[in-house]
Design an enzyme around this catalytic site. Structure first.
Site, PDB file in Angstrom:
ATOM      1  N   CYS A  86      -5.740 -49.818  -1.930  1.00  0.00           N
ATOM      2  CA  CYS A  86      -7.180 -49.988  -1.712  1.00  0.00           C
ATOM      3  C   CYS A  86      -7.671 -48.962  -0.686  1.00  0.00           C
ATOM      4  O   CYS A  86      -7.142 -48.890   0.424  1.00  0.00           O
ATOM      5  CB  CYS A  86      -7.463 -51.407  -1.204  1.00  0.00           C
ATOM      6  SG  CYS A  86      -9.198 -51.692  -0.859  1.00  0.00           S
ATOM      7  N   CYS A  93     -10.194 -51.502   7.199  1.00  0.00           N
ATOM      8  CA  CYS A  93     -10.425 -52.895   6.795  1.00  0.00           C
ATOM      9  C   CYS A  93      -9.206 -53.746   7.158  1.00  0.00           C
ATOM     10  O   CYS A  93      -8.074 -53.390   6.828  1.00  0.00           O
ATOM     11  CB  CYS A  93     -10.677 -52.962   5.293  1.00  0.00           C
ATOM     12  SG  CYS A  93     -10.883 -54.642   4.709  1.00  0.00           S
ATOM     13  N   CYS A 169     -13.318 -54.169  -3.322  1.00  0.00           N
ATOM     14  CA  CYS A 169     -12.315 -55.047  -2.703  1.00  0.00           C
ATOM     15  C   CYS A 169     -11.239 -55.339  -3.729  1.00  0.00           C
ATOM     16  O   CYS A 169     -11.507 -55.963  -4.755  1.00  0.00           O
ATOM     17  CB  CYS A 169     -12.964 -56.334  -2.193  1.00  0.00           C
ATOM     18  SG  CYS A 169     -11.744 -57.462  -1.486  1.00  0.00           S
ATOM     19  N   GLN A 253      -8.650 -74.317  -1.848  1.00  0.00           N
ATOM     20  CA  GLN A 253      -7.797 -73.128  -1.756  1.00  0.00           C
ATOM     21  C   GLN A 253      -8.628 -71.875  -2.007  1.00  0.00           C
ATOM     22  O   GLN A 253      -9.636 -71.927  -2.705  1.00  0.00           O
ATOM     23  CB  GLN A 253      -6.656 -73.206  -2.780  1.00  0.00           C
ATOM     24  CG  GLN A 253      -5.764 -74.438  -2.632  1.00  0.00           C
ATOM     25  CD  GLN A 253      -4.917 -74.443  -1.369  1.00  0.00           C
ATOM     26  OE1 GLN A 253      -4.666 -73.407  -0.776  1.00  0.00           O
ATOM     27  NE2 GLN A 253      -4.493 -75.621  -0.946  1.00  0.00           N
ATOM     28  N   TYR A 283      -3.822 -85.026   4.496  1.00  0.00           N
ATOM     29  CA  TYR A 283      -4.613 -83.786   4.564  1.00  0.00           C
ATOM     30  C   TYR A 283      -5.084 -83.461   3.137  1.00  0.00           C
ATOM     31  O   TYR A 283      -4.812 -82.392   2.588  1.00  0.00           O
ATOM     32  CB  TYR A 283      -3.806 -82.627   5.134  1.00  0.00           C
ATOM     33  CG  TYR A 283      -3.055 -82.951   6.406  1.00  0.00           C
ATOM     34  CD1 TYR A 283      -3.638 -82.735   7.657  1.00  0.00           C
ATOM     35  CD2 TYR A 283      -1.777 -83.513   6.358  1.00  0.00           C
ATOM     36  CE1 TYR A 283      -2.950 -83.042   8.820  1.00  0.00           C
ATOM     37  CE2 TYR A 283      -1.089 -83.828   7.506  1.00  0.00           C
ATOM     38  CZ  TYR A 283      -1.672 -83.595   8.739  1.00  0.00           C
ATOM     39  OH  TYR A 283      -0.972 -83.903   9.871  1.00  0.00           O
ATOM     40  N   GLU A 312      -7.774 -87.991   4.895  1.00  0.00           N
ATOM     41  CA  GLU A 312      -8.470 -86.732   5.205  1.00  0.00           C
ATOM     42  C   GLU A 312      -9.489 -87.034   6.300  1.00  0.00           C
ATOM     43  O   GLU A 312     -10.095 -88.097   6.314  1.00  0.00           O
ATOM     44  CB  GLU A 312      -9.147 -86.230   3.919  1.00  0.00           C
ATOM     45  CG  GLU A 312     -10.201 -85.162   4.079  1.00  0.00           C
ATOM     46  CD  GLU A 312      -9.703 -83.831   4.652  1.00  0.00           C
ATOM     47  OE1 GLU A 312      -8.675 -83.320   4.204  1.00  0.00           O
ATOM     48  OE2 GLU A 312     -10.370 -83.326   5.592  1.00  0.00           O
ATOM     49  N   ASP A 351      -0.232 -81.520   3.451  1.00  0.00           N
ATOM     50  CA  ASP A 351      -0.684 -80.113   3.375  1.00  0.00           C
ATOM     51  C   ASP A 351      -1.585 -79.819   4.579  1.00  0.00           C
ATOM     52  O   ASP A 351      -2.796 -79.667   4.436  1.00  0.00           O
ATOM     53  CB  ASP A 351      -1.445 -79.929   2.046  1.00  0.00           C
ATOM     54  CG  ASP A 351      -1.936 -78.508   1.833  1.00  0.00           C
ATOM     55  OD1 ASP A 351      -1.533 -77.612   2.582  1.00  0.00           O
ATOM     56  OD2 ASP A 351      -2.729 -78.303   0.891  1.00  0.00           O
ATOM     57  N   CYS A 378       1.239 -73.388   5.418  1.00  0.00           N
ATOM     58  CA  CYS A 378       0.653 -72.042   5.290  1.00  0.00           C
ATOM     59  C   CYS A 378       0.990 -71.206   6.525  1.00  0.00           C
ATOM     60  O   CYS A 378       0.348 -70.179   6.776  1.00  0.00           O
ATOM     61  CB  CYS A 378      -0.852 -72.126   5.064  1.00  0.00           C
ATOM     62  SG  CYS A 378      -1.705 -73.081   6.316  1.00  0.00           S
TER      63      CYS A 378
HETATM   64  C1  LIG Z   1      -4.852 -76.886   4.039  1.00  0.00           C
HETATM   65  S1  LIG Z   1      -6.123 -78.032   3.687  1.00  0.00           S
HETATM   66  C2  LIG Z   1      -5.406 -78.882   2.310  1.00  0.00           C
HETATM   67  C3  LIG Z   1      -6.348 -79.647   1.420  1.00  0.00           C
HETATM   68  C4  LIG Z   1      -5.823 -80.039   0.057  1.00  0.00           C
HETATM   69  N1  LIG Z   1      -4.467 -80.542   0.104  1.00  0.00           N
HETATM   70  C5  LIG Z   1      -5.955 -78.902  -0.941  1.00  0.00           C
HETATM   71  O1  LIG Z   1      -4.929 -78.273  -1.267  1.00  0.00           O
HETATM   72  O2  LIG Z   1      -7.067 -78.618  -1.393  1.00  0.00           O
HETATM   73  C6  LIG Z   1      -5.992 -79.127   5.034  1.00  0.00           C
HETATM   74  C7  LIG Z   1      -6.961 -80.281   5.017  1.00  0.00           C
HETATM   75  O3  LIG Z   1      -6.608 -81.160   6.073  1.00  0.00           O
HETATM   76  C8  LIG Z   1      -7.758 -81.582   6.765  1.00  0.00           C
HETATM   77  N2  LIG Z   1      -7.266 -81.871   8.118  1.00  0.00           N
HETATM   78  C9  LIG Z   1      -6.939 -80.983   9.093  1.00  0.00           C
HETATM   79  N3  LIG Z   1      -6.413 -81.631  10.155  1.00  0.00           N
HETATM   80  C10 LIG Z   1      -6.404 -82.945   9.843  1.00  0.00           C
HETATM   81  C11 LIG Z   1      -5.952 -84.106  10.523  1.00  0.00           C
HETATM   82  N4  LIG Z   1      -5.424 -84.022  11.744  1.00  0.00           N
HETATM   83  N5  LIG Z   1      -6.060 -85.292   9.911  1.00  0.00           N
HETATM   84  C12 LIG Z   1      -6.592 -85.376   8.648  1.00  0.00           C
HETATM   85  N6  LIG Z   1      -7.033 -84.304   7.963  1.00  0.00           N
HETATM   86  C13 LIG Z   1      -6.945 -83.107   8.540  1.00  0.00           C
HETATM   87  C14 LIG Z   1      -8.757 -80.454   6.633  1.00  0.00           C
HETATM   88  O4  LIG Z   1     -10.062 -80.956   6.730  1.00  0.00           O
HETATM   89  C15 LIG Z   1      -8.428 -79.927   5.224  1.00  0.00           C
HETATM   90  O5  LIG Z   1      -9.194 -80.581   4.259  1.00  0.00           O
END
Ligand SMILES: C[S@@+](CC[C@H](N)C(=O)[O-])C[C@H]1O[C@@H](n2cnc3c(N)ncnc32)[C@H](O)[C@@H]1O
Length: 420
Positions: A86, A93, A169, A253, A283, A312, A351, A378
């Site tokens: 790129c 960038c 991009c 995502q 999460y 969540e 997650d 991640c």
């Molecule tokens: C990486 S995202 C994953 C969401 C989902 N699993 C997906 O793949 O679309 C992390 C999520 O956790 C929530 N989150 C972050 N910290 C948290 C906590 N301490 N307790 C509950 N939820 C939380 C965020 O709002 C977000 O929606």
């Protein structure tokens, strides 16, 4: 460009900011920099270098135990090095920081980062890390947060405030690239763009206000001030055979095909334990894993859970999850995972954001008595720390699959199966 001579080639000083040193990095580390030992024994993190090559680098930052440097010349190139495809990289960038590595080599380099973190922080001698699916390396990104300068959206330079306004991009999905390059975001300071390849819908969240913004007619535009005042705005996408409502403030995502790939990887990690299970999805975001595992497209031969609890903390994501999962035997609980009064489960999918689970969330999730925890990480370092915490509750790492959702950048996504 004239290459600066090394300031010091022998023992002694030479690692002060501005000095130039010759180094041989041995490993890519979390963050995408390559690690070497300086002549004073300190660790040097080198931006723009690859393991195994010999580089001349300028020190840009100096701390007690380590220094940071930036490559100024390649003395002996790694066979994995290529010219970044790129043209925006040469203009500074900071969006993609691994374009100098051949795409076919990137997953292996990142898997080594994960192995290193699991060894150092997870206390595992031989972590079972493998490279799983390799997703498309161009035109994939469906969401991006960009800075705005004089109405134009751009990416920040690495570790700096200046903004590079791209003329193209490499990694943006065509629906996103058009919006990124052609949108006029008026007086905004920042904009978050999301597109949905499954439905064609597009959203621009403009900070602070949508006044004066000019974008194609199909794009839904909302200001962050209006959102704070209670306005709701969402788009829909279709992933893993289900339709998802995704609100302006909800997590989803950053690539739609990657969301489907993650669902597959999580389902495979759960394997035979899926059938008839009580699932906890911690999460949960807008309900991606819960909805897909209970009633979406899965790899052939897998069973389904019988019920799920989705935990969540974001109000916006909880509202979307309740909408998206309303046809399923699911309880969506609005709570911080750390504060959740757990219920019994057979399997847990977790997650978390980049910080990982941490001690308290591991205690809470272990108290479900689930025999399997599938962790989606991640960040390699937080995966390492979480692996050690899970081991303290009897969960052994059986498999870790690197799902390379972020080609061209150092970012990793790892789906790990822990079992008691
Ligand atoms: C990486 S995202 C994953 C969401 C989902 N699993 C997906 O793949 O679309 C992390 C999520 O956790 C929530 N989150 C972050 N910290 C948290 C906590 N301490 N307790 C509950 N939820 C939380 C965020 O709002 C977000 O929606």
């Amino acid at each position: 460009m004239t290459t600066p001579e090394p300031t010091s080639t022998t023992e002694g000083p030479g690692q002060a900011v501005g000095s130039v040193v010759d180094l041989v990095p041995t490993l890519l580390v979390a963050g995408g920099e390559a690690l070497a030992r300086g002549e004073d024994g300190r660790v040097v993190f080198i931006r723009g270098a690859l393991p195994g090559e010999s580089v001349r680098a300028q020190i840009t930052d100096e701390r007690k135990g380590w220094v940071r440097a930036e490559v100024v010349d390649i003395l002996e190139a790694s066979p994995d090095r290529i010219e970044p495809p790129c043209p925006m990289v040469a203009q500074g960038c900071g969006g993609c920081d691994l374009q100098h590595a051949r795409p076919s080599a990137q997953p292996g380099l990142k898997a080594a980062v994960v192995v290193d973190a699991l060894r150092r922080l997870g206390g595992l001698e031989a972590p079972p890390v493998r490279v799983g699916i390799e997703a498309a390396a161009e035109g994939f990104r469906t969401a991006v947060r960009a800075a705005v300068v004089e109405g134009r959206a751009g990416y920040r330079r690495h570790h700096r405030h200046e903004v590079v306004v791209p003329e193209s991009c490499l990694v943006a999905h065509p629906l996103l690239e058009e919006l990124l390059l052609e949108g006029d975001f008026a007086e905004a300071t920042e904009v978050t763009l999301r597109v949905a390849p499954g439905t064609g819908e597009r959203l621009a969240v403009v900070d602070p206000s949508a006044d004066g913004v000019v974008v194609p007619r199909d794009v839904l535009v909302v200001g962050t001030r209006a959102l704070k005042e209670g306005r709701r705005a969402w788009i829909h996408d279709e992933v893993a055979g289900r339709r998802w409502r995704i609100s302006a403030r909800s997590f989803f995502q950053t690539r739609a095909d990657g969301a489907a790939a993650l669902v597959d990887a999580v389902a495979r990690a759960l394997g035979d334990d899926l059938a008839g299970a009580r699932l906890v999805d911690a999460y949960a975001g807008v309900g991606l894993f819960t909805g897909s595992l209970l009633a979406g497209d899965l790899p052939p031969g897998l069973g389904r859970p019988v019920s799920a609890v989705a935990v969540e903390r974001s109000s916006s994501s909880v509202a979307d999850a309740r909408h998206n999962l309303q046809d399923l035997p699911v309880r969506v609980i609005k709570s911080d995972v750390d504060a959740w009064r757990s219920s019994a489960a057979d399997v847990v999918v977790a997650d978390p954001s980049r910080a990982g689970l941490g001690r308290r969330a591991v205690e809470v999730l272990a108290s479900t008595d689930a025999h399997v925890v599938v962790l989606v990480s991640c960040d390699a370092a937080s995966l390492g720390r979480d692996a050690a915490l899970l081991a303290g509750h009897g969960y052994r790492l059986e498999d870790a699959e690197l799902v390379d959702l972020f080609p061209q950048s150092h970012h990793v996504e790892v789906v790990s199966r822990f079992a008691r």
